[in-house]
Design a protein around this motif. Structure first.
Motif, PDB file in Angstrom:
ATOM      1  N   GLY A 156      22.924   1.361  14.177  1.00  0.00           N
ATOM      2  CA  GLY A 156      23.024   2.783  14.515  1.00  0.00           C
ATOM      3  C   GLY A 156      21.776   3.298  15.198  1.00  0.00           C
ATOM      4  N   ALA A 157      21.457   4.564  14.919  1.00  0.00           N
ATOM      5  CA  ALA A 157      20.400   5.248  15.673  1.00  0.00           C
ATOM      6  C   ALA A 157      19.191   5.490  14.784  1.00  0.00           C
ATOM      7  CB  ALA A 157      20.929   6.578  16.182  1.00  0.00           C
ATOM      8  N   PHE A 158      18.018   5.042  15.227  1.00  0.00           N
ATOM      9  CA  PHE A 158      16.808   5.361  14.463  1.00  0.00           C
ATOM     10  C   PHE A 158      15.579   5.329  15.338  1.00  0.00           C
ATOM     11  CE2 PHE A 158      16.455   0.738  14.003  1.00  0.00           C
ATOM     12  CZ  PHE A 158      17.784   0.362  13.879  1.00  0.00           C
ATOM     13  N   SER A 159      14.991   6.489  15.479  1.00  0.00           N
ATOM     14  CA  SER A 159      13.640   6.608  16.019  1.00  0.00           C
ATOM     15  C   SER A 159      12.781   6.953  14.813  1.00  0.00           C
ATOM     16  CB  SER A 159      13.571   7.722  17.063  1.00  0.00           C
ATOM     17  OG  SER A 159      14.117   7.280  18.273  1.00  0.00           O
ATOM     18  N   ILE A 160      11.681   6.214  14.664  1.00  0.00           N
ATOM     19  CA  ILE A 160      10.942   6.275  13.391  1.00  0.00           C
ATOM     20  C   ILE A 160       9.441   6.331  13.625  1.00  0.00           C
ATOM     21  CG2 ILE A 160      10.360   4.819  11.371  1.00  0.00           C
ATOM     22  CD1 ILE A 160      13.311   3.832  11.535  1.00  0.00           C
ATOM     23  N   VAL A 161       8.732   7.103  12.793  1.00  0.00           N
ATOM     24  CA  VAL A 161       7.273   6.948  12.712  1.00  0.00           C
ATOM     25  C   VAL A 161       6.923   6.558  11.273  1.00  0.00           C
ATOM     26  CG1 VAL A 161       6.459   8.372  14.644  1.00  0.00           C
ATOM     27  CG2 VAL A 161       6.994   9.474  12.477  1.00  0.00           C
ATOM     28  N   ILE A 162       5.968   5.625  11.171  1.00  0.00           N
ATOM     29  CA  ILE A 162       5.535   5.113   9.864  1.00  0.00           C
ATOM     30  C   ILE A 162       4.016   5.254   9.789  1.00  0.00           C
ATOM     31  CG2 ILE A 162       5.419   3.040   8.390  1.00  0.00           C
ATOM     32  CD1 ILE A 162       7.920   1.991   9.850  1.00  0.00           C
ATOM     33  N   LEU A 163       3.521   5.593   8.604  1.00  0.00           N
ATOM     34  CA  LEU A 163       2.074   5.730   8.429  1.00  0.00           C
ATOM     35  C   LEU A 163       1.621   4.858   7.264  1.00  0.00           C
ATOM     36  CD1 LEU A 163      -0.236   7.503   9.613  1.00  0.00           C
ATOM     37  CD2 LEU A 163       0.203   9.125   7.774  1.00  0.00           C
ATOM     38  N   ARG A 164       0.528   4.095   7.485  1.00  0.00           N
ATOM     39  CA  ARG A 164      -0.146   3.424   6.363  1.00  0.00           C
ATOM     40  C   ARG A 164      -1.644   3.571   6.601  1.00  0.00           C
ATOM     41  NH1 ARG A 164      -0.015  -2.900   5.032  1.00  0.00           N
ATOM     42  NH2 ARG A 164      -1.474  -2.898   6.768  1.00  0.00           N
ATOM     43  N   SER A 165      -2.264   4.340   5.751  1.00  0.00           N
ATOM     44  CA  SER A 165      -3.682   4.657   5.921  1.00  0.00           C
ATOM     45  C   SER A 165      -3.933   5.183   7.343  1.00  0.00           C
ATOM     46  CB  SER A 165      -4.535   3.438   5.579  1.00  0.00           C
ATOM     47  OG  SER A 165      -5.875   3.830   5.556  1.00  0.00           O
ATOM     48  N   GLY A 180       0.830  -1.217   0.000  1.00  0.00           N
ATOM     49  CA  GLY A 180       0.000   0.000   0.000  1.00  0.00           C
ATOM     50  C   GLY A 180       0.852   1.250   0.000  1.00  0.00           C
ATOM     51  N   ASN A 181       0.219   2.396   0.278  1.00  0.00           N
ATOM     52  CA  ASN A 181       0.973   3.655   0.396  1.00  0.00           C
ATOM     53  C   ASN A 181       1.545   3.739   1.807  1.00  0.00           C
ATOM     54  OD1 ASN A 181       0.746   5.095  -2.114  1.00  0.00           O
ATOM     55  ND2 ASN A 181      -1.452   5.137  -1.703  1.00  0.00           N
ATOM     56  N   ILE A 182       2.853   3.940   1.879  1.00  0.00           N
ATOM     57  CA  ILE A 182       3.517   3.976   3.187  1.00  0.00           C
ATOM     58  C   ILE A 182       4.418   5.211   3.247  1.00  0.00           C
ATOM     59  CG2 ILE A 182       5.242   2.801   4.643  1.00  0.00           C
ATOM     60  CD1 ILE A 182       4.027   0.184   3.823  1.00  0.00           C
ATOM     61  N   ALA A 183       4.423   5.872   4.418  1.00  0.00           N
ATOM     62  CA  ALA A 183       5.321   7.020   4.602  1.00  0.00           C
ATOM     63  C   ALA A 183       6.149   6.816   5.868  1.00  0.00           C
ATOM     64  CB  ALA A 183       4.511   8.303   4.705  1.00  0.00           C
ATOM     65  N   VAL A 184       7.369   7.343   5.829  1.00  0.00           N
ATOM     66  CA  VAL A 184       8.304   7.188   6.956  1.00  0.00           C
ATOM     67  C   VAL A 184       8.936   8.528   7.291  1.00  0.00           C
ATOM     68  CG1 VAL A 184      10.479   6.125   7.696  1.00  0.00           C
ATOM     69  CG2 VAL A 184       8.921   4.817   6.293  1.00  0.00           C
ATOM     70  N   ALA A 185       9.080   8.809   8.594  1.00  0.00           N
ATOM     71  CA  ALA A 185       9.883   9.959   9.057  1.00  0.00           C
ATOM     72  C   ALA A 185      10.870   9.434  10.089  1.00  0.00           C
ATOM     73  CB  ALA A 185       8.979  11.026   9.647  1.00  0.00           C
ATOM     74  N   HIS A 186      12.082   9.933  10.055  1.00  0.00           N
ATOM     75  CA  HIS A 186      13.180   9.309  10.804  1.00  0.00           C
ATOM     76  C   HIS A 186      14.044  10.352  11.501  1.00  0.00           C
ATOM     77  CE1 HIS A 186      17.545   7.755   9.972  1.00  0.00           C
ATOM     78  NE2 HIS A 186      17.213   7.402  11.187  1.00  0.00           N
ATOM     79  N   ASN A 187      14.435  10.037  12.735  1.00  0.00           N
ATOM     80  CA  ASN A 187      15.455  10.823  13.438  1.00  0.00           C
ATOM     81  C   ASN A 187      16.575   9.870  13.841  1.00  0.00           C
ATOM     82  OD1 ASN A 187      15.691  12.179  16.809  1.00  0.00           O
ATOM     83  ND2 ASN A 187      16.946  12.646  15.043  1.00  0.00           N
ATOM     84  N   GLY A 188      17.783  10.186  13.438  1.00  0.00           N
ATOM     85  CA  GLY A 188      18.914   9.337  13.803  1.00  0.00           C
ATOM     86  C   GLY A 188      19.892   9.212  12.659  1.00  0.00           C
ATOM     87  N   ARG A 194      11.842   2.288  17.721  1.00  0.00           N
ATOM     88  CA  ARG A 194      13.089   2.871  18.226  1.00  0.00           C
ATOM     89  C   ARG A 194      14.189   1.811  18.162  1.00  0.00           C
ATOM     90  NH1 ARG A 194      13.464   5.321  24.282  1.00  0.00           N
ATOM     91  NH2 ARG A 194      15.259   6.664  23.929  1.00  0.00           N
ATOM     92  N   ASP A 195      15.382   2.188  17.794  1.00  0.00           N
ATOM     93  CA  ASP A 195      16.464   1.202  17.688  1.00  0.00           C
ATOM     94  C   ASP A 195      16.729   0.535  19.041  1.00  0.00           C
ATOM     95  OD1 ASP A 195      18.919   2.460  19.118  1.00  0.00           O
ATOM     96  OD2 ASP A 195      18.154   4.073  17.861  1.00  0.00           O
TER      97      ASP A 195
END
Ligand code: AMP
Length: 459
Positions: free
Chosen positions: A156-165, A96-104, A172-173
């Motif tokens: 490494g470092a990754f805090s993430i938010v993902i959206l699908r619908s 589907g349509n997926i979006a990601v935003a990432h800090n790290g 978090r890593d």
């Protein structure tokens, strides 16, 4: 250095996300973006600049209608700054349509990118975040398992938010390098880099997302929460509390403000033999440490600098002849406060040493008698590979010079750095005295394999 937020099950998702992003603006000023879904087809709006300039009423109310949103504010050095790398990243794939935003900062990004390129993957961005999209798109199964197996491949470092619908995922890593917290507003959950972003929009901070945790939320309910990897030891960045995070955000059970006050109190103990007329912060990050120092030492707290908040990072490139003008534009001493005084000047950190050098020159220009410079963290001797934008080791003044050499360079009467032990004590709260912090920038020791090729330009 970036900020992320996710809001679900809310008719005002885009407005709340943008207000949260304004609250996280200190984590990145160069670009901002929001992905919205839940009603119409998922769409993403990104632009360069500040959140309040980009997301006006028209865009938020007419162009971003939906019930779930993720948002991102990005910090990069100007050379790498471009709209193509502005997040969130959105893709259409088999899931589907997926979006990601990432800090790290995904340290094994070059290796994974190379493997993906060999498999025929096409890259649209130069940022490390994009590999996560590819890993998700190429995996099979339910989204929870896919996210977990994809994250297992990252280092490494990754805090993430993902959206699908309508589904919002936070992750978090395994070390928990960068912060990520969970909150609630009415029947909606919020995930954000810092608790202040939740509270400013009227929500309540619930808890930190645990290191290694993946949480899936839909229609105001936590569907699933699990550890994709059991962390051996939590290593949350201690520099967040020294410099990066907002003072009103909660970390390890106390506000960052409280941690900074304690840093100042410990500095006062370390400098108990030094006498001065006033204690003065370098605005804004030195403020609470100076307050703590003044309380513990009984030396008068004074604000001796005026900070101009309208000077952007790129206003004047400080060429040699404009350097003094730029320095005075950003921070100008108040003559009657500093002239003829012996002062204790408090700043949060010395990185390259250029800011401190300029400020101390300015204070001398305004007639200061003596400067005892106190820094509310230890000497920065290692570059950060986990998401803070620090220069290479060659440019870190403390990596290449003794404290006495730095004191002479800065031309101050004394120079004191907060000890690492006292910094850890300041940032731990109550009975929680475990050392849960990443201190690599102060020790030069890293938790993951670091080589010359290790990627460090994350987000
Ligand atoms: P300098 O020693 O000239 O590199 O500047 C140190 C000052 O920059 C400190 O006063 C901090 O408030 C601030 N600072 C610390 N770390 C960073 C960073 N990663 N990016 C931008 N500014 C920083």
């Amino acid at each position: 250095m970036c900020g992320i937020i996710g809001v679900e099950n809310n008719e005002n998702a885009a407005v709340l996300a943008s207000a949260g992003m304004v609250t996280l603006q200190h984590r990145g000023e160069e670009s901002a973006g929001i992905t919205i879904s839940g009603k119409e087809k998922m769409k993403t709006f990104t632009a360069m600049g500040l959140v309040s300039k980009i997301f006006n009423e028209d865009i938020l109310l007419n162009k971003l209608s939906g019930t779930a949103a993720i948002g991102h504010v990005r910090y990069t050095t100007s050379a790498k700054s471009s709209l193509t790398n502005a997040q969130p990243f959105q893709m259409a794939c088999i899931h589907g349509n997926i979006a990601v935003a990432h800090n790290g900062n995904i340290t094994n990004f070059p290796k994974i990118k190379h493997e993906l390129l060999k498999k025929g993957a096409i890259f649209n961005h130069t940022s490390d975040t994009e590999i996560l999209l590819h890993l998700i798109a190429m995996s099979k199964g339910n989204l929870a398992d896919i996210v977990a197996s994809s994250m297992c491949k990252l280092e490494g470092a990754f805090s993430i938010v993902i959206l699908r619908s309508k589904l919002l995922i936070g992750a978090r890593d395994e070390h928990g390098f960068r912060p990520l917290v969970l909150g609630k507003i009415d029947n909606s959950y919020i995930i954000a880099s810092e608790s202040a972003a939740i509270e400013v929009i009227g929500g309540t901070y619930i808890r930190d997302i645990k290191p290694g945790e993946v949480i899936l939320i839909e229609n105001g309910k936590i569907q699933k929460s699990f550890l994709y990897k059991q962390s051996k030891k939590q290593n949350t960045c201690i520099f967040e509390q020294v410099y990066f995070s907002r003072p009103d955000s909660v970390m390890f059970g106390q506000t960052v403000k409280e941690a900074r006050v304690k840093m100042g109190q410990f500095l006062a103990l370390q400098m108990k033999d030094i006498k001065a007329d006033i204690v003065m912060p370098v605005p804004d990050t030195g403020y609470f440490a100076a307050l703590g120092f003044a309380r513990a030492s009984n030396i008068l707290f004074e604000n001796g600098f005026v900070r101009n908040h309208y000077v952007g990072r790129s206003f004047i490139k400080p060429s040699q002849n404009l350097r003094d003008v730029t320095a005075r534009l950003k921070l100008r001493p108040i003559k009657e406060v500093v002239s003829g005084k012996e002062i204790i000047l408090i700043d949060d950190s010395i990185v390259r040493g250029t800011t401190s050098k300029r400020l101390i020159n300015l204070l001398k220009e305004y007639g200061v008698k003596k400067v005892h410079f106190a820094v509310s963290c230890p000497p920065v001797i290692g570059s950060c590979y986990y998401g803070i934008d620090t220069p290479d080791k060659e440019d870190l003044i403390a990596a290449n010079n003794s404290v006495e050499k730095i004191r002479k360079y800065l031309e101050v009467d004394s120079l004191t750095f907060l000890s690492l032990e006292n910094l850890v004590k300041s940032c731990s709260y109550g009975d929680k005295k475990d050392d849960v912090f990443c201190k690599s920038c102060f020790t030069g020791k890293y938790f993951t394999k670091i080589s010359k090729n290790t990627y460090k330009e994350g987000c």
